[in-house]
Enzyme design. Structure first.
Site, mmCIF file in Angstrom:
data_model
loop_
_atom_site.group_PDB
_atom_site.id
_atom_site.type_symbol
_atom_site.label_atom_id
_atom_site.label_comp_id
_atom_site.label_asym_id
_atom_site.label_seq_id
_atom_site.Cartn_x
_atom_site.Cartn_y
_atom_site.Cartn_z
ATOM 1 N N ASP A 183 59.852 85.805 -32.870
ATOM 2 C CA ASP A 183 60.244 85.608 -34.337
ATOM 3 C C ASP A 183 61.323 87.062 -34.391
ATOM 4 O O ASP A 183 61.267 88.009 -34.603
ATOM 5 C CB ASP A 183 59.119 85.846 -34.742
ATOM 6 C CG ASP A 183 59.640 85.553 -36.246
ATOM 7 O OD1 ASP A 183 58.825 84.237 -36.484
ATOM 8 O OD2 ASP A 183 60.304 86.041 -37.503
ATOM 9 N N LYS A 206 62.759 81.403 -33.450
ATOM 10 C CA LYS A 206 62.321 79.735 -33.684
ATOM 11 C C LYS A 206 62.048 78.996 -34.983
ATOM 12 O O LYS A 206 63.111 80.413 -35.741
ATOM 13 C CB LYS A 206 60.809 80.488 -33.510
ATOM 14 C CG LYS A 206 59.729 79.750 -33.954
ATOM 15 C CD LYS A 206 58.364 80.783 -33.672
ATOM 16 C CE LYS A 206 58.313 81.319 -35.453
ATOM 17 N NZ LYS A 206 57.033 82.147 -35.700
HETATM 18 C C1 R5P Z 1 56.023 83.703 -38.486
HETATM 19 O O1 R5P Z 1 56.579 83.933 -39.762
HETATM 20 C C2 R5P Z 1 55.091 85.172 -38.029
HETATM 21 O O2 R5P Z 1 56.279 85.979 -37.698
HETATM 22 C C3 R5P Z 1 54.554 84.475 -37.107
HETATM 23 O O3 R5P Z 1 55.385 84.595 -36.013
HETATM 24 C C4 R5P Z 1 53.648 83.694 -37.322
HETATM 25 O O4 R5P Z 1 52.764 83.910 -38.864
HETATM 26 C C5 R5P Z 1 53.011 82.909 -36.863
HETATM 27 O O5 R5P Z 1 52.235 81.241 -37.156
HETATM 28 P P1 R5P Z 1 51.598 80.791 -35.602
HETATM 29 O O6 R5P Z 1 50.208 81.342 -35.183
HETATM 30 O O7 R5P Z 1 50.462 79.775 -36.259
HETATM 31 O O8 R5P Z 1 52.563 79.893 -34.952
#
Ligand code: R5P
Length: 330
Positions: A183, A206
């Site tokens: 991210d 992303k």
């Molecule tokens: C995003 O903003 C965070 O850093 C994580 O990538 C995110 O919380 C992951 O969410 P999930 O596992 O539901 O894709």
């Protein structure tokens, strides 16, 4: 700091009184061990109408009180428990109250990035202060600006040193590793990992398409072909981002993949989804408890590093009026 000042601080805030709600008994127990103090006895009762009632079993008048509570499900109930405990301590004339929050509620709602939406992390900070917290301690906030939502002082810690120390021990098993942030929001912190490990970096760009929890991995910036990869992120919620990140990395020629994340939220069937991925090792912390059922699918590929000593030491230093930055040579 002069000794006389430390003595004065101790007198000002009394003894450490360590409390915890229902969210993370294991972590709270480890913090108690570190501090060599007992967890103070209290009752938490839920009435048939779902109202929560708290009773402390001993006086906290004039004492330095800490309440450990983390945003694990049921998150709203655990939040109310924290708020009610803070207010109880305030009403019982605690000298100072610190909310110790390993994982912060609603940390991803930190800005208005579209019309007609709330900034819920700000609301949470207000609630914690109004309930009675004089200070807060937390770990790896999703967004640094959340610090500014509080008007009381706080220690925003990072688990970086804990994670990196472990990674350094397994790095010799890796083949020309590259650190990848899943991210862009974590890119700066990712750089710290790459610097310490002395590796190149790559980034996954992303974008979230809707307000639900489904993410879409888009682009890989950087070269990972024929390299082992360490993916780093602050949290894993549903695991959607990581599943897509791993698919993308494999399609671009990554060799072995290691995954490191601070906060193991692991909602829905995240554990099964992640465990099904070709990952060598999952490295995380205990800022949130991981249930037995959620641990099971990972088998021995899951490494959980405890933040208890970090929190315990910072609590001790806050109690004694000593520098926290000193712990990290700052
Ligand atoms: C995003 O903003 C965070 O850093 C994580 O990538 C995110 O919380 C992951 O969410 P999930 O596992 O539901 O894709």
């Amino acid at each position: 700091m002069p000794i006389s000042f430390q003595r004065h601080e101790r007198m000002l805030y009394g003894d450490i009184k360590l409390y915890t709600g229902s969210s993370c008994p294991e972590l709270a127990g480890k913090i108690a061990n570190y501090l060599q103090v007992p967890l103070c006895e209290r009752e938490i009762i839920t009435f048939p109408n779902h109202n929560i009632f708290v009773k402390l079993h001993s006086s906290v008048r004039g004492q330095d009180c800490f309440v450990v509570q983390t945003a694990t499900p049921p998150i709203h109930r655990n939040l109310m428990e924290l708020l009610i405990m803070l207010q109880t301590l305030r009403l019982d004339s605690a000298a100072r109250i610190t909310a110790v929050i390993p994982y912060m509620w609603y940390a991803r709602s930190d800005k208005k990035d579209q019309p007609r939406v709330p900034i819920t992390a700000r609301l949470i900070a207000d609630m914690i202060e109004v309930a009675g917290a004089d200070r807060y301690i937390t770990i790896d906030l999703h967004a640094g600006q959340i610090q500014g939502f509080f008007t009381v002082p706080g220690d925003v810690l990072t688990s970086f040193h804990i994670l990196i120390d472990y990674m350094l021990t397994i790095q010799p098993m890796m083949h020309e590793p590259v650190v990848v942030t899943a991210d862009l929001g974590f890119a700066k912190k990712g750089r710290n990992f790459a610097q310490k490990l002395n590796t190149p970096m790559a980034f996954i760009e992303k974008r979230r398409l809707r307000n639900d929890s489904k993410a879409q991995a888009w682009t890989l910036i950087g070269d990972i072909k024929d390299h082992d990869v360490i993916i780093v992120d602050d949290e894993i919620d549903t695991g959607g981002s990581m599943v897509q990140a791993v698919n993308l990395l494999k399609s671009k020629g990554a060799r072995d993949i290691y995954m490191s994340f601070v906060h193991p939220i692991l909602s829905l069937n995240a554990s099964e989804r992640l465990a099904a991925l070709p990952i060598k090792q999952f490295i995380t912390t205990d800022t949130l408890p991981i249930s037995k059922e959620n641990r099971l699918p990972f088998g021995d590929r899951l490494k959980i590093l405890s933040v208890s000593s970090l929190l315990g030491e910072v609590m001790l230093r806050a109690h004694e009026g000593r520098s926290v930055g000193e712990m990290f040579n700052e």
